[in-house]
Scaffold this motif. Structure first.
Motif, PDB file in Angstrom:
ATOM      1  N   PHE A  56       0.832  -1.198   0.000  1.00  0.00           N
ATOM      2  CA  PHE A  56       0.000   0.000   0.000  1.00  0.00           C
ATOM      3  C   PHE A  56       0.876   1.262   0.000  1.00  0.00           C
ATOM      4  O   PHE A  56       0.651   2.181  -0.802  1.00  0.00           O
ATOM      5  CB  PHE A  56      -0.913   0.004   1.236  1.00  0.00           C
ATOM      6  N   PHE A  60       1.062   3.726  -3.103  1.00  0.00           N
ATOM      7  CA  PHE A  60       0.565   5.085  -2.925  1.00  0.00           C
ATOM      8  C   PHE A  60       1.639   6.098  -3.315  1.00  0.00           C
ATOM      9  O   PHE A  60       1.353   7.110  -3.969  1.00  0.00           O
ATOM     10  CB  PHE A  60       0.123   5.281  -1.469  1.00  0.00           C
ATOM     11  N   ASP A  63       1.715   6.175  -6.975  1.00  0.00           N
ATOM     12  CA  ASP A  63       0.481   6.794  -7.494  1.00  0.00           C
ATOM     13  C   ASP A  63       0.568   8.312  -7.547  1.00  0.00           C
ATOM     14  O   ASP A  63      -0.034   8.942  -8.417  1.00  0.00           O
ATOM     15  CB  ASP A  63      -0.714   6.402  -6.610  1.00  0.00           C
ATOM     16  N   THR A  68      -2.971   8.147 -13.504  1.00  0.00           N
ATOM     17  CA  THR A  68      -4.037   7.169 -13.242  1.00  0.00           C
ATOM     18  C   THR A  68      -4.598   7.443 -11.833  1.00  0.00           C
ATOM     19  O   THR A  68      -3.931   8.076 -11.023  1.00  0.00           O
ATOM     20  CB  THR A  68      -3.482   5.734 -13.320  1.00  0.00           C
ATOM     21  N   PRO A  69      -5.830   6.985 -11.536  1.00  0.00           N
ATOM     22  CA  PRO A  69      -6.443   7.340 -10.248  1.00  0.00           C
ATOM     23  C   PRO A  69      -5.564   6.989  -9.047  1.00  0.00           C
ATOM     24  O   PRO A  69      -4.972   5.914  -8.986  1.00  0.00           O
ATOM     25  CB  PRO A  69      -7.730   6.515 -10.249  1.00  0.00           C
ATOM     26  N   LEU A  70      -5.519   7.921  -8.112  1.00  0.00           N
ATOM     27  CA  LEU A  70      -4.744   7.725  -6.890  1.00  0.00           C
ATOM     28  C   LEU A  70      -5.316   6.527  -6.124  1.00  0.00           C
ATOM     29  O   LEU A  70      -6.515   6.463  -5.889  1.00  0.00           O
ATOM     30  CB  LEU A  70      -4.844   8.994  -6.029  1.00  0.00           C
ATOM     31  N   GLY A  71      -4.471   5.610  -5.746  1.00  0.00           N
ATOM     32  CA  GLY A  71      -4.919   4.437  -4.997  1.00  0.00           C
ATOM     33  C   GLY A  71      -4.959   3.171  -5.840  1.00  0.00           C
ATOM     34  O   GLY A  71      -5.072   2.075  -5.292  1.00  0.00           O
ATOM     35  N   LEU A  72      -4.852   3.327  -7.163  1.00  0.00           N
ATOM     36  CA  LEU A  72      -4.947   2.157  -8.042  1.00  0.00           C
ATOM     37  C   LEU A  72      -3.739   1.230  -7.882  1.00  0.00           C
ATOM     38  O   LEU A  72      -3.889   0.011  -7.709  1.00  0.00           O
ATOM     39  CB  LEU A  72      -5.084   2.629  -9.501  1.00  0.00           C
ATOM     40  N   ALA A  74      -1.697   1.386  -5.303  1.00  0.00           N
ATOM     41  CA  ALA A  74      -1.667   1.011  -3.887  1.00  0.00           C
ATOM     42  C   ALA A  74      -2.526  -0.236  -3.658  1.00  0.00           C
ATOM     43  O   ALA A  74      -2.112  -1.170  -2.970  1.00  0.00           O
ATOM     44  CB  ALA A  74      -2.175   2.172  -3.031  1.00  0.00           C
ATOM     45  N   LEU A  75      -3.704  -0.248  -4.262  1.00  0.00           N
ATOM     46  CA  LEU A  75      -4.609  -1.390  -4.124  1.00  0.00           C
ATOM     47  C   LEU A  75      -3.990  -2.650  -4.737  1.00  0.00           C
ATOM     48  O   LEU A  75      -3.976  -3.726  -4.121  1.00  0.00           O
ATOM     49  CB  LEU A  75      -5.938  -1.053  -4.812  1.00  0.00           C
ATOM     50  N   ILE A 115      -5.383  -3.746 -14.634  1.00  0.00           N
ATOM     51  CA  ILE A 115      -6.200  -3.555 -15.839  1.00  0.00           C
ATOM     52  C   ILE A 115      -7.688  -3.672 -15.497  1.00  0.00           C
ATOM     53  O   ILE A 115      -8.505  -2.849 -15.924  1.00  0.00           O
ATOM     54  CB  ILE A 115      -5.813  -4.580 -16.925  1.00  0.00           C
ATOM     55  N   ILE A 117      -9.321  -3.244 -12.607  1.00  0.00           N
ATOM     56  CA  ILE A 117      -9.853  -2.098 -11.855  1.00  0.00           C
ATOM     57  C   ILE A 117      -9.778  -0.839 -12.724  1.00  0.00           C
ATOM     58  O   ILE A 117     -10.680   0.007 -12.697  1.00  0.00           O
ATOM     59  CB  ILE A 117      -9.068  -1.899 -10.539  1.00  0.00           C
ATOM     60  N   VAL A 121     -12.748   1.931 -13.596  1.00  0.00           N
ATOM     61  CA  VAL A 121     -12.742   3.361 -13.231  1.00  0.00           C
ATOM     62  C   VAL A 121     -12.443   4.265 -14.430  1.00  0.00           C
ATOM     63  O   VAL A 121     -12.288   5.471 -14.271  1.00  0.00           O
ATOM     64  CB  VAL A 121     -11.747   3.658 -12.081  1.00  0.00           C
TER      65      VAL A 121
END
Lengths: 170, 310
Positions: A56, A60, A63, A68-72, A74-75, A115, A117, A121
């Motif tokens: 994580f 993060f 990220d 690309t979306p923040l947290g992608l 990290a997840l 890919i 997720i 989004v």
């Protein structure tokens, strides 16, 4: 310097290296996922909880530099780090080629997760078969670098069997 | 008992991480990088930018060597192709010089001042594509020079992309090959067939842009495409690229075309950000007043100006 601060410093260096150095060292047009390899190495050595937390943090950190979306990331890294920690408990032997093997498997699994997720989004760049080709090359690159990163993580964390349980008993 | 508690705690930690990530993704997707999350990103960029610039100076020669090692076959092929192009361009140069002279004379005679004069900032590229699905460039100039989000970015060859993130000391550029990028474009007219406009977008896994023109549009391979007057993102008349393919859609409901951009993103070292925001023509278009004997052109502000179109 505590193990946590050493690990934090390693993650910082890894993120900077990923952002500043590896864009110049592309192989087949792709860059490796150094943060994911660190999550794999920590998950393998310290267990699922440590793998998820380090994944994580590293994801993060990466990220913050991406559009690309923040947290992608990290997840993705957290799930892969956790999964490797769970799978590792079922391994009886640790052959020399294991880091490279984990690099390929983790890279592919993490890439597919990214890919999947990403499509949900609305990340346009991951759509189509080209995305799968990209993560396949990236997984091979991860496999090449995994022995080095596993070695670094082992050096940073040291070998302490009690530590694996300490993550969960803290 | 202790083992069960430990396993439960592990699952709890994973659940917290998953929920945190999903919240971050949702917030970022809905609100963009304008709130506290964006501020974190900008702080990270500000911390890393100096190191990134320094590392870039060292890593670029290493990267060039690495590219040479990995792509030696391509380099030879590119070299041969470029030699052929140079020879062909030398032949065209004389004709082009003549056309430019003629164009200048005609504009003078018509008292047309249709060249855009736009305040601009040139930045050095210090970072590119840090991830595999992130076609961006990072430059060393940011909000301190007046750059803001959505400003157009160009190179001498043509458009490069738009600014998507700015901080003090740097900016991130979404390049035109990104599938999430789109720009209004215009074809040249062919005889009785007038110029037509369309929206060009980046494509996944391709360096070309895709565009759908209205049915009946006359588009030929090699046509030079420029930004359209309807474009809200770019001033009109900026070079985009040339038509690579054009095919009629089944049922003749439109013309599918691909555009090969003029810019070679991998070879760029510097880019120019036009300090122009959509819907604000004031700072860009010169106001021209013509009296019986003199013509005066006024551009607000006094920073560097450049001619970017015609």
């Amino acid at each position: 310097m505590t193990r946590a601060s050493r690990l934090g410093a390693l993650i910082f260096v890894i993120v900077i290296t990923q952002v500043a150095v590896f864009p110049h060292l592309r192989l087949f047009g792709v860059v490796p996922d150094l943060g994911m390899i660190v999550a794999l190495a920590v998950g393998y050595q310290e267990g699922p909880e440590a793998g998820a937390i380090v994944g994580f943090v590293a994801g993060f950190g990466f990220d913050l530099f991406l559009s690309t979306p923040l947290g992608l990331d990290a997840l993705t890294y957290a799930i892969v780090g956790y999964a490797i920690g769970v799978l590792e408990s079922g391994l009886f032997r640790s052959p020399r080629w294991l880091p490279s093997f984990l690099g390929v498997v983790g890279g592919l699994a993490g890439g597919l997760l990214f890919i999947g997720i990403g499509v949900l989004v609305g990340v346009g760049a991951v759509k189509g078969t080209q995305g799968v080709v990209t993560i396949s090359y990236a997984a091979l690159y991860d496999a090449l670098l995994a022995p080095l990163v596993f070695f670094l993580v082992r050096r940073v964390l040291g070998r302490d069997d009690r530590v694996r349980d300490a993550w969960s008993s803290r | 008992m202790a083992g069960a508690r430990r396993a439960s705690r592990r699952r709890y930690v994973l659940l917290v991480i998953l929920l945190t990530c999903l919240t971050l993704i949702t917030l970022d997707t809905r609100n963009g990088r304008s709130g506290p999350l964006g501020a974190m990103g900008r702080i990270a960029h500000r911390i890393v930018s100096p190191a990134q610039g320094a590392v870039d100076d060292v890593a670029r020669p290493v990267g060039d060597w690495w590219d040479g090692l990995i792509n030696s076959g391509n380099l030879k092929r590119d070299n041969r192709r470029l030699q052929e192009q140079i020879a062909a361009l030398r032949g065209k140069e004389t004709a082009a010089d003549q056309a430019i002279k003629e164009n200048i004379e005609l504009k003078k005679s018509l008292l047309l001042h249709n060249l855009l004069e736009v305040k601009n900032v040139t930045g050095l590229i210090v970072g590119r594509d840090p991830g595999n699905f992130d076609p961006t460039l990072t430059i060393d100039k940011g909000s301190e020079t007046g750059i803001s989000v959505d400003m157009p970015v160009i190179a001498p060859e043509g458009i490069v992309g738009k600014v998507i993130e700015v901080w003090n000391g740097g900016a991130k550029i979404q390049v035109l090959t990104d599938p999430n990028f789109s720009v209004g474009v215009q074809t040249p007219g062919h005889g009785a067939s007038p110029a037509t406009t369309g929206i060009a977008s980046g494509q996944v896994g391709s360096h070309d842009l895709a565009v759908l023109f209205d049915a009946g549009t006359s588009v030929l391979r090699g046509d030079q495409i420029v930004t359209s007057p309807q474009s809200t993102l770019f001033p009109s008349g900026l070079a985009v690229g040339t038509i690579a393919t054009a095919t009629n859609q089944p049922g003749n409901i439109g013309v599918n075309a691909t555009i090969t951009p003029y810019v070679h993103l991998g070879a760029l070292q510097h880019v120019t950000v036009l300090l122009w925001s959509q819907g604000t023509p004031g700072p860009v278009l010169p106001t021209t007043t013509t009296t019986s004997t003199t013509t005066t052109t006024t551009v607000p502000g006094s920073t560097t100006t450049t001619r970017v179109g015609g």
